[in-house]
Scaffold this motif. Structure first.
Motif, PDB file in Angstrom:
ATOM      1  N   UNK A 140       0.765  -1.229   0.011  1.00  0.00           N
ATOM      2  CA  UNK A 140      -0.149   0.029   0.010  1.00  0.00           C
ATOM      3  C   UNK A 140       0.816   1.237  -0.132  1.00  0.00           C
ATOM      4  N   UNK A 160       2.335   1.942  -3.398  1.00  0.00           N
ATOM      5  CA  UNK A 160       1.325   2.389  -4.161  1.00  0.00           C
ATOM      6  C   UNK A 160       0.907   4.105  -3.924  1.00  0.00           C
ATOM      7  N   UNK A 161       1.105   4.383  -2.653  1.00  0.00           N
ATOM      8  CA  UNK A 161       0.588   5.734  -2.404  1.00  0.00           C
ATOM      9  C   UNK A 161       1.941   6.682  -2.929  1.00  0.00           C
ATOM     10  N   UNK A 178      -8.448   8.244  -1.882  1.00  0.00           N
ATOM     11  CA  UNK A 178      -8.689   7.163  -0.774  1.00  0.00           C
ATOM     12  C   UNK A 178      -8.578   5.783  -1.768  1.00  0.00           C
ATOM     13  N   UNK A 179      -9.287   5.868  -2.846  1.00  0.00           N
ATOM     14  CA  UNK A 179      -9.156   4.761  -3.666  1.00  0.00           C
ATOM     15  C   UNK A 179      -7.938   4.774  -4.853  1.00  0.00           C
ATOM     16  N   UNK A 180      -7.032   4.009  -4.624  1.00  0.00           N
ATOM     17  CA  UNK A 180      -6.030   4.039  -5.373  1.00  0.00           C
ATOM     18  C   UNK A 180      -5.965   3.403  -7.060  1.00  0.00           C
TER      19      UNK A 180
END
Lengths: 96, 192
Positions: free
Chosen positions: A7, A10-11, A94-96
């Motif tokens: 995560x 990804x961020x 918030x949604x990647x």
């Protein structure tokens, strides 16, 4: 690779892709110069270099001396501002 | 590479805060590293300590922060009330009025030429008689052409502008005079 580190990766990727990381870096640099952090740290550098042999200073020496002091010297207002922007970014995407 | 659709909303607040703090730490570390590289390069290239000289010189030119004195230590309204002697008319003039006085005294500068032109124009207008008008009109006709004006400096163009202003005044006064003459002629003819 754990889900959390995935995560996190990804961020970070999203931050870079959207140019937000560059903007945050520029903002941080500008704020640090304004509040005199850069000058303070530069003066500290001068002392460090004068103590050691000024011809043979390496990057590693400087990094080891400067980074902890630099982290501590960041004013609270700057830290708050940056954290706020990061949180806003995370909330927006918030949604990647 | 297969990308999973992930959602941050699944994370609770503490984890989100930790993530934000990590991102922030990365940014600060980047800034510190940037500074280190800059300083290291400056040291290696020899320009890091360039703004420092010996201690004595640094003491001499230190910034002064006292009231009534500028940062070099000089008193800054010292010459407000001093008097200077004009080299032209040998009068003693106050320092703040010295420059305008010199302008008028030496006859140079924008204002003095404007005043002089105005004076010429008004004195020409007042001393105008009927017979002189014809002659002056011929002389002044040259000013309407633009060839001579191109060579002239800006001051002369000011004079030409002021002289050309007189033309309609002259024409009007000429017309009035002619009308006057015709009027008297008419009266004379009607009487006789």
């Amino acid at each position: 690779m754990s889900k959390e580190s995935q995560l996190r990766a990804l961020v970070n990727q999203k931050l870079i892709e959207m140019g937000e990381r560059e903007r945050l870096k520029e903002l941080l640099r500008a704020r640090l110069i304004e509040c005199g952090w850069k000058d303070q740290l530069k003066a500290h550098c001068k002392d460090v270099i004068r103590e050691k042999d000024s011809e043979h200073v390496t990057v590693e020496d400087l990094v080891a001396e400067i980074t902890p002091k630099g982290r501590a010297l960041v004013p609270d207002s700057v830290k708050k501002e940056l954290l706020q922007r990061i949180r806003a970014f995370l909330a927006q995407h918030a949604t990647l | 590479m297969k990308m999973e659709a992930m959602s941050l909303s699944g994370l609770d607040n503490t984890k989100l805060e930790a993530l934000a703090h990590d991102i922030y730490s990365d940014l600060v570390e980047d800034a510190c590293l940037g500074l280190c590289f800059e300083v290291h390069r400056a040291v290696k290239q020899g320009y890091f300590f360039l703004d420092e000289t010996d201690q004595d010189s640094m003491k001499d030119f230190e910034i002064v922060d006292q009231p009534g004195v500028d940062i070099f230590g000089q008193v800054y309204n010292q010459w407000k009330n001093k008097e200077c002697v004009c080299p032209n008319c040998s009068r003693s003039i106050a320092a703040s009025r010295f420059a305008p006085h010199l302008e008028k005294c030496l006859g140079m500068g924008r204002n003095s030429s404007r005043i002089a032109n105005r004076r010429i124009a008004s004195s020409n207008n007042m001393s105008k008689s009927e017979s002189d008008q014809e002659d002056n009109d011929d002389i002044n006709d040259n000013d309407w052409s633009y060839g001579s004006e191109k060579k002239a400096k800006k001051r002369k163009s000011d004079k030409v502008f002021l002289r050309s202003l007189k033309q309609p005044v002259l024409l009007v006064s000429l017309a009035l005079d002619i009308g006057n003459i015709l009027f008297y002629l008419f009266i004379y003819l009607s009487i006789s």
